[in-house]
Structure formats: C-alpha cells, structure tokens
Design a protein around this motif. Sequence first.
Motif, PDB file in Angstrom:
ATOM      1  N   GLN A  43     -59.200   4.984 -50.590  1.00  0.00           N
ATOM      2  CA  GLN A  43     -58.141   3.983 -50.660  1.00  0.00           C
ATOM      3  C   GLN A  43     -58.740   2.587 -50.899  1.00  0.00           C
ATOM      4  O   GLN A  43     -59.810   2.259 -50.405  1.00  0.00           O
ATOM      5  CB  GLN A  43     -57.313   3.998 -49.379  1.00  0.00           C
ATOM      6  CG  GLN A  43     -56.574   5.315 -49.186  1.00  0.00           C
ATOM      7  CD  GLN A  43     -55.481   5.192 -48.147  1.00  0.00           C
ATOM      8  OE1 GLN A  43     -54.347   4.874 -48.470  1.00  0.00           O
ATOM      9  NE2 GLN A  43     -55.823   5.447 -46.904  1.00  0.00           N
ATOM     10  N   LYS A 603     -53.147   4.779 -43.135  1.00  0.00           N
ATOM     11  CA  LYS A 603     -53.175   6.124 -42.531  1.00  0.00           C
ATOM     12  C   LYS A 603     -51.982   6.953 -42.974  1.00  0.00           C
ATOM     13  O   LYS A 603     -52.102   8.151 -43.241  1.00  0.00           O
ATOM     14  CB  LYS A 603     -53.228   6.009 -41.009  1.00  0.00           C
ATOM     15  CG  LYS A 603     -54.582   5.538 -40.477  1.00  0.00           C
ATOM     16  CD  LYS A 603     -54.627   5.549 -38.954  1.00  0.00           C
ATOM     17  CE  LYS A 603     -56.028   5.208 -38.464  1.00  0.00           C
ATOM     18  NZ  LYS A 603     -56.126   5.209 -36.981  1.00  0.00           N
ATOM     19  N   ARG A 604     -50.821   6.313 -43.074  1.00  0.00           N
ATOM     20  CA  ARG A 604     -49.639   7.047 -43.557  1.00  0.00           C
ATOM     21  C   ARG A 604     -49.840   7.499 -44.997  1.00  0.00           C
ATOM     22  O   ARG A 604     -49.475   8.619 -45.361  1.00  0.00           O
ATOM     23  CB  ARG A 604     -48.399   6.163 -43.436  1.00  0.00           C
ATOM     24  CG  ARG A 604     -47.907   5.964 -42.018  1.00  0.00           C
ATOM     25  CD  ARG A 604     -46.490   5.387 -42.001  1.00  0.00           C
ATOM     26  NE  ARG A 604     -46.413   4.101 -42.682  1.00  0.00           N
ATOM     27  CZ  ARG A 604     -46.572   2.937 -42.067  1.00  0.00           C
ATOM     28  NH1 ARG A 604     -46.828   2.898 -40.758  1.00  0.00           N
ATOM     29  NH2 ARG A 604     -46.482   1.803 -42.746  1.00  0.00           N
ATOM     30  N   LYS A 605     -50.408   6.628 -45.824  1.00  0.00           N
ATOM     31  CA  LYS A 605     -50.660   6.994 -47.218  1.00  0.00           C
ATOM     32  C   LYS A 605     -51.628   8.173 -47.303  1.00  0.00           C
ATOM     33  O   LYS A 605     -51.444   9.102 -48.102  1.00  0.00           O
ATOM     34  CB  LYS A 605     -51.227   5.791 -47.975  1.00  0.00           C
ATOM     35  CG  LYS A 605     -50.221   4.680 -48.262  1.00  0.00           C
ATOM     36  CD  LYS A 605     -50.913   3.492 -48.912  1.00  0.00           C
ATOM     37  CE  LYS A 605     -49.926   2.375 -49.213  1.00  0.00           C
ATOM     38  NZ  LYS A 605     -49.039   2.727 -50.336  1.00  0.00           N
ATOM     39  N   GLU A 606     -52.664   8.142 -46.490  1.00  0.00           N
ATOM     40  CA  GLU A 606     -53.650   9.218 -46.500  1.00  0.00           C
ATOM     41  C   GLU A 606     -53.027  10.526 -46.032  1.00  0.00           C
ATOM     42  O   GLU A 606     -53.287  11.600 -46.613  1.00  0.00           O
ATOM     43  CB  GLU A 606     -54.842   8.849 -45.623  1.00  0.00           C
ATOM     44  CG  GLU A 606     -56.004   9.830 -45.676  1.00  0.00           C
ATOM     45  CD  GLU A 606     -56.615   9.920 -47.067  1.00  0.00           C
ATOM     46  OE1 GLU A 606     -57.142  11.007 -47.394  1.00  0.00           O
ATOM     47  OE2 GLU A 606     -56.557   8.930 -47.818  1.00  0.00           O
ATOM     48  N   GLU A 607     -52.206  10.447 -45.014  1.00  0.00           N
ATOM     49  CA  GLU A 607     -51.531  11.658 -44.522  1.00  0.00           C
ATOM     50  C   GLU A 607     -50.591  12.224 -45.575  1.00  0.00           C
ATOM     51  O   GLU A 607     -50.478  13.443 -45.731  1.00  0.00           O
ATOM     52  CB  GLU A 607     -50.765  11.335 -43.238  1.00  0.00           C
ATOM     53  CG  GLU A 607     -51.672  11.039 -42.045  1.00  0.00           C
ATOM     54  CD  GLU A 607     -50.922  10.481 -40.847  1.00  0.00           C
ATOM     55  OE1 GLU A 607     -49.692  10.273 -40.973  1.00  0.00           O
ATOM     56  OE2 GLU A 607     -51.557  10.245 -39.809  1.00  0.00           O
ATOM     57  N   SER A 608     -49.930  11.349 -46.316  1.00  0.00           N
ATOM     58  CA  SER A 608     -49.021  11.812 -47.373  1.00  0.00           C
ATOM     59  C   SER A 608     -49.801  12.509 -48.479  1.00  0.00           C
ATOM     60  O   SER A 608     -49.357  13.531 -49.026  1.00  0.00           O
ATOM     61  CB  SER A 608     -48.241  10.622 -47.954  1.00  0.00           C
ATOM     62  OG  SER A 608     -47.418  10.042 -46.979  1.00  0.00           O
ATOM     63  N   LYS A 609     -50.973  11.972 -48.837  1.00  0.00           N
ATOM     64  CA  LYS A 609     -51.790  12.601 -49.866  1.00  0.00           C
ATOM     65  C   LYS A 609     -52.252  13.989 -49.431  1.00  0.00           C
ATOM     66  O   LYS A 609     -52.263  14.940 -50.217  1.00  0.00           O
ATOM     67  CB  LYS A 609     -52.999  11.718 -50.180  1.00  0.00           C
ATOM     68  CG  LYS A 609     -52.671  10.447 -50.938  1.00  0.00           C
ATOM     69  CD  LYS A 609     -53.935   9.650 -51.205  1.00  0.00           C
ATOM     70  CE  LYS A 609     -53.626   8.348 -51.941  1.00  0.00           C
ATOM     71  NZ  LYS A 609     -54.871   7.547 -52.172  1.00  0.00           N
ATOM     72  N   GLN A 610     -52.654  14.083 -48.167  1.00  0.00           N
ATOM     73  CA  GLN A 610     -53.154  15.361 -47.666  1.00  0.00           C
ATOM     74  C   GLN A 610     -52.047  16.403 -47.566  1.00  0.00           C
ATOM     75  O   GLN A 610     -52.290  17.606 -47.686  1.00  0.00           O
ATOM     76  CB  GLN A 610     -53.812  15.163 -46.307  1.00  0.00           C
ATOM     77  CG  GLN A 610     -55.091  14.317 -46.365  1.00  0.00           C
ATOM     78  CD  GLN A 610     -55.674  14.068 -44.998  1.00  0.00           C
ATOM     79  OE1 GLN A 610     -55.106  14.453 -43.980  1.00  0.00           O
ATOM     80  NE2 GLN A 610     -56.836  13.403 -44.959  1.00  0.00           N
ATOM     81  N   ALA A 611     -50.810  15.934 -47.360  1.00  0.00           N
ATOM     82  CA  ALA A 611     -49.682  16.862 -47.233  1.00  0.00           C
ATOM     83  C   ALA A 611     -49.222  17.386 -48.583  1.00  0.00           C
ATOM     84  O   ALA A 611     -48.493  18.387 -48.656  1.00  0.00           O
ATOM     85  CB  ALA A 611     -48.519  16.161 -46.529  1.00  0.00           C
TER      86      ALA A 611
END
Length: 612
Positions: A43, A603-611
């Motif tokens: 990021q 962190k929300r962006k990273e979690e969205s990518k991983q999902a």
Amino acid sequence: MERKKFDGFAVLTSLLFGLAVVVPISLGLSVKPIHPASGPATQRVVIVGAGVGGLAVAARIQASIDCHVTIVEKNSHLGGRCGSFVRTVDEFGSFRHERGASLLLLPDVYRALFQECSGNEKQATDYGLNILQCSPAYQVVFDDGSRLDVGFPRAEGDDRSPAEVKSRDMMNSFESNGALKWDEYMRATGAFLDCGLPNFIEERLDLSSFPAFLKEALSDFGKAWPLKPHSDVLDAVFQSEKMKALASFQDLYVGLEPYRNNELVGGGVLKSTAPAVFGLLAAIELHPSNSKSGVFAPVGGFQSVTEAIERLATELGTTILRDSTVTCIREDGVHIDQKDGPEFLPADLIVCNADLPYATKSLLLEHALSESAEVPPPMYDWDDSFTFSSGVIAFHWSLKRSCNELNTHNVFLMAGSRSQAELSWTILRDNEGDVDETKPFNFYVHRASKTDSSAAPEGCDSIMVLVPCRTLLRDEVCSKLPRDEAIRKYTEQFSDDVVSNARQAVFRRLAAIASLQDLDKDILDEVVDTPATWADQFHVGAGTPFALSHGFAQLSLTRPGPAPFRKNPNLLFCGASTRPGNGVPLVLIGAKQVSNKAIAALKRKEESKQAM
C-alpha cells in the motif's frame, strides 16, 4: 464586588453546549504504534506537505503498519512554519531566526511522538531535540514604560523566588490585591486546562477532571463561566486594565480578541471573541505549578524540532520529495510539478498537510479529478468562507549589540484605558487598517539568545518582532491567474509604506525600555515577512500563519475534521486549520488522531484485498 443575577437556564443551556463542543469523545480506533511487520509493503501513502503535521503522520503510520509513505514538499526545506533560517553578516557571523513558531508549549506532546514511534526505546534527545524551560516565561511591557515578568515555574508548596515576589508586588501596584486575584484566575484556568487538554484538545474523555472544572465554572454564580466572552470573566476578577491584559494576551495566538462584541450573537464568541475557556492558554504558559504548564525553547531553534521528526520519519522508512509542488489531488493519487517536469504519484491513501482553505480551492479541482483531464498548473487561491486569524508582519533583525533587557519572550501591550485596550485589538475584530504610530496595537518580541547563545554571535542579538495585521483580501481575478502571478498581485496589498509605518511604530514602542532607544541604528540585516510572504512560502489561506481562528463556529466539532470531503474517500487532512487547532503541539496531537484514522483505513483496504 457586585454579584449579578444568576441565570440557571442560561447556565444549563451553556453547559449542554459545552459538553457537546468542549468535550468531544473520540470513537476512532486507538492504535498503539509498533514496529512495522516484516514482509513486502504493497500500500502507498502520499502526504502533501512536510510541515510538522505531515512529518509526524508519516512517522506514526510507518511505525504502525507496513506500507510505502512518500511526503511531497514544495520547498527545499522541511517543517513549514516550524523552522529557522540563518543570515550571515560579514565580520560578525551567523544569526539564527525563527520563521514561525518561537515558543514551545506542552513539551510532553513532542516527547511522546518519539517514544511512541520507537516503542518507548528512544527519546526525543536521541534524535537531537533538547528542550529548555524559560523562567520567567515572559516579560510584559506596557506603553507607559511599566513592565514585569510573569511565569515562574515551581513545585506546589515551594517558596516564591525574589523575582516572583517582585512581580507580585507590581501586580499589587496595578490594583488592590492584584496578586491574590491573579492566583484566583490561575486556579480557575488551571482547572480549565486540566479538563480542556484531554477532553477538548486530545478528544480523550477524562471524567476525573470534571469536578474541579465544574467547581470553578459554577462558583460565585458562574463568575468564571468558560463559555462567556473572555472579557466578561476578566471584568469580574480584575479592575485594572493592565491585569486584564496580562491574563488575556494569549488570545491573539488563536486569532481572537478578548473583548465582548455586542454587535454579534453571544458577544462574538461564535466568531471573533475568545470564550473565557481560552484562559487555559494563560494557564498553559503561566501557571506556576501545573505539570502541563511552562514556556520552553528548543536548543538550536525550531529547525531542530523539524530535523528531529524528519530523522524519525526517514529512519522508519519515509521517502521525502523536496522542491516538488502538488498541483492536484485525485482519489487515486496526486499530480506533482518538479524540475524534471510533471508527474503523477499513485496512492491508496492521501494525507493533505497543506493548509485546508488553500487546498480546497487550489488542489481539489473538480475539472481535474478524472484520469483523462489535463494536469493543472500550480495556482494559489483559498476558500474565504472561513474566518481567519490575523495576519502578521514579522521583522527579523540581526543586531550588532545585545538587548539584555529583553527576555526570550516579550509582549508589548497597551492598557492605559479600556478604550485604548479594546482599540489595540481592532485588527482581530475588523481585519481592516494598517499599523502606524497613531494607533494602539500589541506585539510580540522574541530574543532567542537569552536562552540559547548559539542564536547570535557573542555581543550580538537575533530579534524577531511579530506585529498583528490584516490578512490578504481574496481577489477573484487572482484565482484565475498562474500561481506566481497571483502571488505578485497579493504582494501589492502590503506596500513598502505599510511595512515602514509598522516598523517605525515598533521602534517607538520599544523605546519604552531606555536601552532599546535608537535600536534601528544597530540593525546589520533585516528580513521582513508579510501575509504575502507566508502565502508564497507556505500556501496558507489569506496569508495568515495562525490559520483559521478558533471561535465556537470553528472550534472542536465545528472545526474541519480529518475527513471533511466525502467526494474523495481516500483523503484525510491534518494541520493547523483542522482539529484540534493551531500551534505545533496541537498539530502534533491532531497528527496522532489522523494517523490512527489512516492506519485503520489502510487495514480495512488490506482486509478487503485479502477477502477478494
């Protein structure tokens, strides 16, 4: 003292408003800075502007999450208005001057940045930041030649020093029991400080501070009620205009006057008049025993503050692009103008440390938000729907002699009568007219070498004089001009005659101290800053170095927050025109709040990518 009728309904209404405005509760994520996790960073964060706010946000983000952080700065030097510059005079040597901030308050706020970003492994001193306390905090000089020192730090219960006793004797000469009334005022404002700093400035609920706050606010039928115009409380405590001036000159720093303005709603507290709660500024500087109080100075000038935070940020991995001007902020990154030509810098998150009123008009351009739009040239404009603090004419003098009768921090006040005292704040009320010898005005003088001998050659002095003045007046024509042409047009609003008249008025007032008479004959070098200078160097709205004023209409929850524009969900703001407000410690507190939001968003962006 005559007691006024106590209006219980008004107090209840004010209390409810105060709880809504003065005690905002931060519901955002509180992130304890840690060392970044190992692994490839994907990021990208771009920070617009390397003021102390931008540098501090960068350090806190890098200390807490693994990402690429790049700061884009238009100038070759960092720190914005927190910095120093050096003038070298042949046969004498180097003279250091402060470009903006010159007194350091709330030193623990500075220290916390370094401790928290290093996991408590390092201190500010490890990065070259050393802080000294100024005692006394100020010398106050009245136009009739009377003067006294104020601000003597000591532990609770310790005996007063001979210098403090002398100061209190002077207060008693101003009015009967002046020193005891000063103690009363310090007690009340100390309670405002203890409650206001955590709840009102840091947005951190501290219920334990409320009993003392309410006791002082409600005692004696609300004599010190903090939401009244400041002058209402000053009139209830003091009789002497000099004592009232001593207790309120700090209102200038938040762009407000202390006096009730009956032409405005609430006596002016929504706009140009300081509410009495800003007495906490006097407590921050002058309370003798409050652990949060005191006036300090950084060794090596405020450039040492900037350099220390720069070292911290770069040590943690931040990249800094100097001499690079951001010309447009988009949702996916920023356009920058460099010596090698324009470039687009992509970003997952953008933090704008450029002054908010400037950025909203000059960087958030509707026609340039699409990828296919033509890259806009640099421009200078600002949103004049806000209320601004005063402008400043700054004189930086390199002198061939020492001014030993000046302290590190000095204020020259006019308080011969109530009418004169009120007129001395006219600039804050009307934003009109110019300073000259015929008009009452107040000003500040900084003598760095009193605390730090490295500021000037031996036997010489570096002096800075700050004179409040009107701001720049926005010109619609300039909004359509290229940036440099607009700045040239705004420079014309402060002619050589305007500056010369202000200079001569200052010399006349300095002569109240006998040893400062004919000071103009000892000036080796002079640098003058006007609102146009601040606009040119730092792109501040209306050319004011003090940013937006702090009336209730632009205070706490009513001041622009970190995310005031929903059109760009990837954009956050920090700096003096956002919450909690102006001044280096408040900007550092705001930087912590913004970095928490940035970390949570990343962190929300990273979690969205991983999902996905």
